[in-house]
Write an enzyme that holds these catalytic residues in place. Sequence first.
Site, PDB file in Angstrom:
ATOM      1  N   HIS A 147       9.351   1.323   3.978  1.00  0.00           N
ATOM      2  CA  HIS A 147       9.479  -0.128   3.812  1.00  0.00           C
ATOM      3  C   HIS A 147      10.276  -0.756   4.940  1.00  0.00           C
ATOM      4  O   HIS A 147      10.897  -0.072   5.746  1.00  0.00           O
ATOM      5  CB  HIS A 147      10.075  -0.474   2.446  1.00  0.00           C
ATOM      6  CG  HIS A 147      11.439   0.076   2.183  1.00  0.00           C
ATOM      7  ND1 HIS A 147      12.574  -0.370   2.832  1.00  0.00           N
ATOM      8  CD2 HIS A 147      11.846   1.032   1.317  1.00  0.00           C
ATOM      9  CE1 HIS A 147      13.622   0.290   2.366  1.00  0.00           C
ATOM     10  NE2 HIS A 147      13.211   1.152   1.461  1.00  0.00           N
ATOM     11  N   CYS A 154      14.296   6.412   0.483  1.00  0.00           N
ATOM     12  CA  CYS A 154      13.107   5.900   1.169  1.00  0.00           C
ATOM     13  C   CYS A 154      13.247   6.029   2.677  1.00  0.00           C
ATOM     14  O   CYS A 154      14.278   6.448   3.195  1.00  0.00           O
ATOM     15  CB  CYS A 154      12.897   4.428   0.803  1.00  0.00           C
ATOM     16  SG  CYS A 154      12.468   4.175  -0.925  1.00  0.00           S
TER      17      CYS A 154
END
Length: 185
Positions: A138, A160
Site C-alpha cells: 500500500h 504490510c
Amino acid sequence: MRWLLALFCLSVASVSHAAFTETIIRKPQPVVQPVSPASAVVQGPLIDKVLVLKSERRLQLISRGEPLKTYRISLGKQPKGAKVREGDKKTPEGLYWLDWRKVSDRYNLAMHISYPNISDAAKARREGVDAGGMIMIHGTPINEEYPEWYFHTLDWTEGCIAMRNDDMREVWSMVKDGTLIEIRP
C-alpha cells in the site's frame, strides 16, 4: 522384452526432460483490463512476478525473468524474520499471490497479498496461534502532521509493505491481479 524396457526408459527420459524445458515467447503483450471496478487499466509490459527483498528494502517488478523497475519500500516494525502470528509486526516471507486490490481511505491504493499460504497456516496451527491476514502492498497516509517523506525511510507498518504514493500508483497500473509475489528475507 528388452525393446519394451528401452521404450519405457526413452519415454521417461523425454518426459523428465520436458519438465525442465522453458519456452520463452517474446511478443508484445496486450493491455489488460482488470475485472475489479476499483482497479485501473494495467499498462505497459507484462509483469510476471513481484519480488520483495526485505533486507534491501526493495520491491522489483519482474518481466520475462528480468527486473524491470525497482522501488524503495518500508516493512513491518519488526522486519527480521518471517511473520508467524497476528500482531507480531513482521512482514511475511514466501510465495504468495496479489489476489485483489482496493482504494484505501487510510493508505490510498492497496493490493492484497494472499498471506497466509498453506505453509504459514500449518506453522501457526502447530504453534497454536492465529496466523493473521490482511497483508497488503500500500501507499502512505496523507497526513499534514506526518508528511510522506517521514514514512519513506522507516519500517512502520503492522506487517504490510508500504511505498511512496507515486510509486504505488505506478505499481498499481503495471501489475494485474493474480500476479505472483515472492518475499525474500
